[in-house]
Design a protein around this motif. Structure first.
Motif, PDB file in Angstrom:
ATOM      1  N   ASP A  89       0.823  -1.215   0.000  1.00 38.84           N
ATOM      2  CA  ASP A  89       0.000   0.000   0.000  1.00 38.84           C
ATOM      3  C   ASP A  89       0.861   1.270   0.000  1.00 38.84           C
ATOM      4  O   ASP A  89       0.571   2.222  -0.728  1.00 38.84           O
ATOM      5  N   GLU A  90       1.921   1.275   0.798  1.00 40.44           N
ATOM      6  CA  GLU A  90       2.787   2.463   0.858  1.00 40.44           C
ATOM      7  C   GLU A  90       3.542   2.665  -0.453  1.00 40.44           C
ATOM      8  O   GLU A  90       3.651   3.789  -0.959  1.00 40.44           O
ATOM      9  N   ARG A 114       9.430   3.703   7.969  1.00 40.88           N
ATOM     10  CA  ARG A 114       8.806   4.599   8.963  1.00 40.88           C
ATOM     11  C   ARG A 114       7.324   4.805   8.687  1.00 40.88           C
ATOM     12  O   ARG A 114       6.516   4.830   9.607  1.00 40.88           O
ATOM     13  N   ALA A 115       6.960   4.960   7.424  1.00 37.38           N
ATOM     14  CA  ALA A 115       5.552   5.150   7.075  1.00 37.38           C
ATOM     15  C   ALA A 115       4.743   3.907   7.399  1.00 37.38           C
ATOM     16  O   ALA A 115       3.606   4.000   7.887  1.00 37.38           O
ATOM     17  N   VAL A 116       5.303   2.731   7.160  1.00 38.26           N
ATOM     18  CA  VAL A 116       4.591   1.474   7.463  1.00 38.26           C
ATOM     19  C   VAL A 116       4.441   1.319   8.973  1.00 38.26           C
ATOM     20  O   VAL A 116       3.368   0.964   9.466  1.00 38.26           O
ATOM     21  N   VAL A 117       5.511   1.601   9.724  1.00 38.61           N
ATOM     22  CA  VAL A 117       5.427   1.523  11.190  1.00 38.61           C
ATOM     23  C   VAL A 117       4.344   2.480  11.698  1.00 38.61           C
ATOM     24  O   VAL A 117       3.499   2.099  12.513  1.00 38.61           O
ATOM     25  N   ALA A 118       4.344   3.709  11.220  1.00 40.91           N
ATOM     26  CA  ALA A 118       3.354   4.697  11.662  1.00 40.91           C
ATOM     27  C   ALA A 118       1.929   4.251  11.313  1.00 40.91           C
ATOM     28  O   ALA A 118       1.017   4.375  12.132  1.00 40.91           O
ATOM     29  N   GLY A 119       1.744   3.713  10.129  1.00 45.41           N
ATOM     30  CA  GLY A 119       0.436   3.236   9.713  1.00 45.41           C
ATOM     31  C   GLY A 119      -0.063   2.077  10.553  1.00 45.41           C
ATOM     32  O   GLY A 119      -1.238   2.002  10.921  1.00 45.41           O
ATOM     33  N   GLU A 121       0.900   1.427  13.656  1.00 47.06           N
ATOM     34  CA  GLU A 121       0.619   1.937  15.004  1.00 47.06           C
ATOM     35  C   GLU A 121      -0.750   2.613  15.047  1.00 47.06           C
ATOM     36  O   GLU A 121      -1.478   2.509  16.027  1.00 47.06           O
ATOM     37  N   ALA A 122      -1.114   3.310  13.979  1.00 45.24           N
ATOM     38  CA  ALA A 122      -2.405   3.982  13.922  1.00 45.24           C
ATOM     39  C   ALA A 122      -3.565   2.978  13.929  1.00 45.24           C
ATOM     40  O   ALA A 122      -4.637   3.263  14.439  1.00 45.24           O
ATOM     41  N   LEU A 123      -3.319   1.789  13.372  1.00 45.10           N
ATOM     42  CA  LEU A 123      -4.360   0.751  13.348  1.00 45.10           C
ATOM     43  C   LEU A 123      -4.530   0.077  14.708  1.00 45.10           C
ATOM     44  O   LEU A 123      -5.591  -0.485  14.994  1.00 45.10           O
ATOM     45  N   ALA A 124      -3.463   0.089  15.512  1.00 47.38           N
ATOM     46  CA  ALA A 124      -3.503  -0.638  16.797  1.00 47.38           C
ATOM     47  C   ALA A 124      -4.343   0.052  17.845  1.00 47.38           C
ATOM     48  O   ALA A 124      -4.764   1.111  17.817  1.00 47.38           O
TER      49      ALA A 124
END
Length: 124
Positions: A89-90, A114-119, A121-124
């Motif tokens: 997706d990214e 970093r973008a995948v990690v942030a995404g 974390e937002a889902l969690a």
């Protein structure tokens, strides 16, 4: 995980699916890398590569197979379909995925990390 080199299927939508696999390899300089390969068709491959280096760590026997981490508590397991989907997706959002029939494209996975990690974390 039984056979870590088997092709797995990731369905994005009705018209888009990828077969994917993950490989660990060793470079001549002694560094390790994890390569996530996404196959759109027989002629189209996007390789997302994670090379080890300063602040960039791959499994190398310290973590579980397929793990990549920045050493700051951010660790992703590249065997998890949800993680693979997040990278797809990214990369798609940035227009980096190989177009059908375009051959092979290689991406630096750390640029997407970093973008995948942030995404996630937002889902969690």
């Amino acid at each position: 995980m039984g056979n870590d080199h088997r092709l797995r299927r990731l369905v994005i939508d009705e018209g888009t699916a990828y077969d994917w696999t993950l490989r660990h390899s060793h470079a001549a300089d002694g560094g390790c890398r994890e390569t996530l390969s996404l196959y759109r068709d027989r002629r189209t491959v996007t390789r997302i590569v994670f090379g080890s280096g300063e602040g960039r760590y791959v499994a190398e026997g310290y973590w579980f197979s397929g793990s990549v981490t920045d050493g700051r508590g951010n660790l992703l397991n590249l065997h998890e379909p949800g993680v693979v989907r997040a990278f797809v997706d990214e990369a798609a959002r940035r227009g980096l995925l190989a177009e059908p029939g375009a051959g092979t494209v290689e991406l630096d996975g750390w640029e997407l990390f970093r973008a995948v990690v942030a995404g996630r974390e937002a889902l969690a």
